[in-house]
Scaffold this motif. Structure first.
Motif, PDB file in Angstrom:
ATOM      1  N   GLN A 243       0.830  -1.201   0.000  1.00 62.95           N
ATOM      2  CA  GLN A 243       0.000   0.000   0.000  1.00 62.95           C
ATOM      3  C   GLN A 243       0.867   1.255   0.000  1.00 62.95           C
ATOM      4  OE1 GLN A 243      -2.407  -0.534   3.485  1.00 62.95           O
ATOM      5  NE2 GLN A 243      -3.840  -1.943   2.498  1.00 62.95           N
ATOM      6  N   GLN A 244       1.904   1.256   0.828  1.00 66.19           N
ATOM      7  CA  GLN A 244       2.789   2.423   0.909  1.00 66.19           C
ATOM      8  C   GLN A 244       3.460   2.708  -0.430  1.00 66.19           C
ATOM      9  OE1 GLN A 244       5.489   1.532   4.203  1.00 66.19           O
ATOM     10  NE2 GLN A 244       4.510   3.123   5.420  1.00 66.19           N
ATOM     11  N   GLU A 245       3.963   1.671  -1.088  1.00 72.58           N
ATOM     12  CA  GLU A 245       4.692   1.871  -2.339  1.00 72.58           C
ATOM     13  C   GLU A 245       3.754   2.333  -3.448  1.00 72.58           C
ATOM     14  OE1 GLU A 245       8.516   2.147  -3.845  1.00 72.58           O
ATOM     15  OE2 GLU A 245       7.865   1.522  -1.846  1.00 72.58           O
ATOM     16  N   ALA A 246       2.514   1.844  -3.440  1.00 72.49           N
ATOM     17  CA  ALA A 246       1.535   2.291  -4.425  1.00 72.49           C
ATOM     18  C   ALA A 246       1.273   3.792  -4.270  1.00 72.49           C
ATOM     19  CB  ALA A 246       0.231   1.504  -4.278  1.00 72.49           C
ATOM     20  N   GLU A 247       1.189   4.256  -3.025  1.00 74.69           N
ATOM     21  CA  GLU A 247       0.984   5.679  -2.768  1.00 74.69           C
ATOM     22  C   GLU A 247       2.197   6.494  -3.214  1.00 74.69           C
ATOM     23  OE1 GLU A 247       0.147   5.927   1.384  1.00 74.69           O
ATOM     24  OE2 GLU A 247      -1.821   4.957   1.214  1.00 74.69           O
ATOM     25  N   LEU A 248       3.410   5.942  -2.981  1.00 75.35           N
ATOM     26  CA  LEU A 248       4.628   6.636  -3.391  1.00 75.35           C
ATOM     27  C   LEU A 248       4.687   6.772  -4.911  1.00 75.35           C
ATOM     28  CD1 LEU A 248       7.382   7.836  -2.514  1.00 75.35           C
ATOM     29  CD2 LEU A 248       8.356   5.557  -2.780  1.00 75.35           C
ATOM     30  N   ARG A 249       4.313   5.721  -5.642  1.00 74.19           N
ATOM     31  CA  ARG A 249       4.311   5.784  -7.104  1.00 74.19           C
ATOM     32  C   ARG A 249       3.312   6.820  -7.606  1.00 74.19           C
ATOM     33  NH1 ARG A 249       4.362   0.027  -6.714  1.00 74.19           N
ATOM     34  NH2 ARG A 249       2.148   0.003  -7.293  1.00 74.19           N
ATOM     35  N   GLN A 250       2.160   6.879  -6.942  1.00 76.14           N
ATOM     36  CA  GLN A 250       1.127   7.830  -7.345  1.00 76.14           C
ATOM     37  C   GLN A 250       1.566   9.267  -7.091  1.00 76.14           C
ATOM     38  OE1 GLN A 250      -2.643   7.113  -5.496  1.00 76.14           O
ATOM     39  NE2 GLN A 250      -3.729   8.675  -6.676  1.00 76.14           N
ATOM     40  N   GLU A 251       2.275   9.492  -5.973  1.00 76.06           N
ATOM     41  CA  GLU A 251       2.675  10.848  -5.596  1.00 76.06           C
ATOM     42  C   GLU A 251       3.882  11.344  -6.380  1.00 76.06           C
ATOM     43  OE1 GLU A 251       3.337  10.709  -1.432  1.00 76.06           O
ATOM     44  OE2 GLU A 251       1.232  10.390  -0.910  1.00 76.06           O
ATOM     45  N   THR A 252       4.848  10.447  -6.632  1.00 80.91           N
ATOM     46  CA  THR A 252       6.123  10.874  -7.212  1.00 80.91           C
ATOM     47  C   THR A 252       6.371  10.364  -8.624  1.00 80.91           C
ATOM     48  OG1 THR A 252       7.402   8.975  -6.382  1.00 80.91           O
ATOM     49  CG2 THR A 252       7.102  10.848  -4.882  1.00 80.91           C
ATOM     50  N   MET A 256       8.874   1.124  -6.475  1.00 81.92           N
ATOM     51  CA  MET A 256       9.022  -0.289  -6.816  1.00 81.92           C
ATOM     52  C   MET A 256       7.709  -0.886  -7.306  1.00 81.92           C
ATOM     53  SD  MET A 256      11.486  -1.753  -3.753  1.00 81.92           S
ATOM     54  CE  MET A 256      10.611  -0.970  -2.397  1.00 81.92           C
ATOM     55  N   THR A 257       7.817  -1.922  -8.142  1.00 83.56           N
ATOM     56  CA  THR A 257       6.650  -2.685  -8.552  1.00 83.56           C
ATOM     57  C   THR A 257       6.229  -3.596  -7.397  1.00 83.56           C
ATOM     58  OG1 THR A 257       7.943  -4.548  -9.398  1.00 83.56           O
ATOM     59  CG2 THR A 257       7.513  -2.710 -10.923  1.00 83.56           C
ATOM     60  N   ASN A 258       5.041  -4.202  -7.506  1.00 87.32           N
ATOM     61  CA  ASN A 258       4.570  -5.098  -6.443  1.00 87.32           C
ATOM     62  C   ASN A 258       5.529  -6.264  -6.233  1.00 87.32           C
ATOM     63  OD1 ASN A 258       2.370  -3.482  -6.079  1.00 87.32           O
ATOM     64  ND2 ASN A 258       0.896  -4.846  -7.043  1.00 87.32           N
ATOM     65  N   GLU A 259       6.042  -6.821  -7.319  1.00 90.58           N
ATOM     66  CA  GLU A 259       6.990  -7.938  -7.205  1.00 90.58           C
ATOM     67  C   GLU A 259       8.260  -7.491  -6.492  1.00 90.58           C
ATOM     68  OE1 GLU A 259       9.368 -11.220 -10.012  1.00 90.58           O
ATOM     69  OE2 GLU A 259       8.074  -9.693 -10.922  1.00 90.58           O
ATOM     70  N   GLN A 260       8.730  -6.300  -6.813  1.00 92.67           N
ATOM     71  CA  GLN A 260       9.928  -5.782  -6.163  1.00 92.67           C
ATOM     72  C   GLN A 260       9.677  -5.535  -4.678  1.00 92.67           C
ATOM     73  OE1 GLN A 260      10.492  -2.382  -8.779  1.00 92.67           O
ATOM     74  NE2 GLN A 260      12.309  -3.309  -9.717  1.00 92.67           N
ATOM     75  N   VAL A 261       8.472  -5.076  -4.332  1.00 90.06           N
ATOM     76  CA  VAL A 261       8.138  -4.841  -2.931  1.00 90.06           C
ATOM     77  C   VAL A 261       8.177  -6.139  -2.141  1.00 90.06           C
ATOM     78  CG1 VAL A 261       6.306  -4.150  -1.339  1.00 90.06           C
ATOM     79  CG2 VAL A 261       6.781  -2.764  -3.354  1.00 90.06           C
ATOM     80  N   ILE A 262       7.593  -7.202  -2.698  1.00 89.68           N
ATOM     81  CA  ILE A 262       7.574  -8.499  -2.003  1.00 89.68           C
ATOM     82  C   ILE A 262       8.997  -8.999  -1.780  1.00 89.68           C
ATOM     83  CG2 ILE A 262       6.925 -10.927  -2.226  1.00 89.68           C
ATOM     84  CD1 ILE A 262       4.377  -9.933  -3.647  1.00 89.68           C
ATOM     85  N   ASN A 263       9.822  -8.906  -2.816  1.00 87.31           N
ATOM     86  CA  ASN A 263      11.217  -9.322  -2.665  1.00 87.31           C
ATOM     87  C   ASN A 263      11.936  -8.441  -1.639  1.00 87.31           C
ATOM     88  OD1 ASN A 263      10.985 -11.363  -4.589  1.00 87.31           O
ATOM     89  ND2 ASN A 263      11.546 -10.004  -6.277  1.00 87.31           N
TER      90      ASN A 263
END
Length: 292
Positions: A243-252, A256-263
């Protein structure tokens, strides 16, 4: 937009009580040295929201306290130094990206904490996680935050927040035992979760992280109080971090992609398995100075 946090009414009285005790032991608020607070919580549990409200509340009336908020993230190695660390340990998956103990600049941390403790003019480092396609990098020195400068009130309350703040190292034998348990060598009742990740990593890599953590005692020993935001199920960190990374992508537009986040979280999770229990038991000499 108004921000609400259900933990604030619990944390503020705790901080004020412990701050008062600290000041009383040093003949009052003016002669007392700065008061250091550690705040731990898994990624996505709400540290940033709580920290924002704590800072706003403590700085505002009626308290008007000179507060400085730090993040363990701002002490990460520069991108160049992180790349060197990864390249010098190519088989250690734990240090291929920022995150675990060993990927922070402890020389910088030591210098910073000493300056804050002695109320000396200094700069607070800042880190930009969106740089290098989400790998992150330390911001330029000119963009660091100035504190304790001429004309500024001396910082009297320092709050350091972060996912591994307050973690204490284990003995090598303890790490080996937990690793063996995760590999099925033993079957204790408290290690029956199939989501354990220690077995996915080499023992020498876990020992590397554990030994690096010993260098973080320079931070932990400075704490006068500790707040631990624990999770009912630490595995929720995966969903929260996504959720955090999705918000970061939207703002900036970066992240990272979802796969990168899991790794990415896979590289953090062994630290939760190894060190959370000791944190829950209490890391301060005065157990009454830790709130969970």
């Amino acid at each position: 937009m108004a921000i609400d946090d259900d933990k604030l009414p619990i944390c503020i009285p705790f901080i004020l009580e412990k701050l008062k005790e600290h000041q009383d032991t040093h003949d009052g608020p003016f002669s007392a040295p700065p008061f250091f607070i550690g705040l731990n919580g898994v990624q996505g549990i709400g540290k940033t929201t709580l920290i924002t409200m704590l800072e706003r509340t403590l700085k505002g009336p009626p308290y008007l306290l000179p507060v400085c908020v730090l993040s363990i993230d701002d002490l990460y190695l520069t991108h160049a130094d992180q790349v060197k660390l990864a390249q010098s340990n190519p088989l250690n998956r734990l240090v291929q990206h920022r995150g675990v103990p060993g990927t922070h600049d402890m020389k910088l941390a030591t210098t910073l904490f000493a300056a804050l403790k002695n109320e000396q003019p200094t700069r607070i480092p800042r880190y930009n996680k969106s740089q290098h396609n989400g790998q992150g990098d330390r911001m330029d020195y000119s963009k660091w935050t100035l504190v304790n400068q001429d004309g500024q009130p001396k910082i009297k309350v320092i709050i350091l927040e972060g996912w591994c703040v307050g973690f204490k190292s284990l003995t090598d034998d303890e790490v080996k035992m937990k690793w063996e348990e995760s590999n099925g060598a033993h079957s204790p009742a408290d290690l029956n979760d199939s989501r354990l990740t220690l077995s996915k990593f080499r023992l020498e890599d876990l020992l590397f992280m554990n030994r690096k953590l010993r260098g973080y005692d320079v931070i932990t020993k400075a704490f006068d109080a500790m707040i631990h935001l624990d999770a009912i199920d630490i595995f929720d960190v995966y969903e929260w971090r996504l959720q955090q990374e999705a918000e970061l992508r939207q703002e900036t537009g970066h992240g990272m992609t979802n796969e990168q986040v899991i790794n990415f979280v896979d590289g953090y999770y062994p630290a939760y398995e190894l060190f959370c229990k000791k944190l829950r038991e209490g890391i301060l000499r005065n157990k009454g100075c830790q709130l969970r």
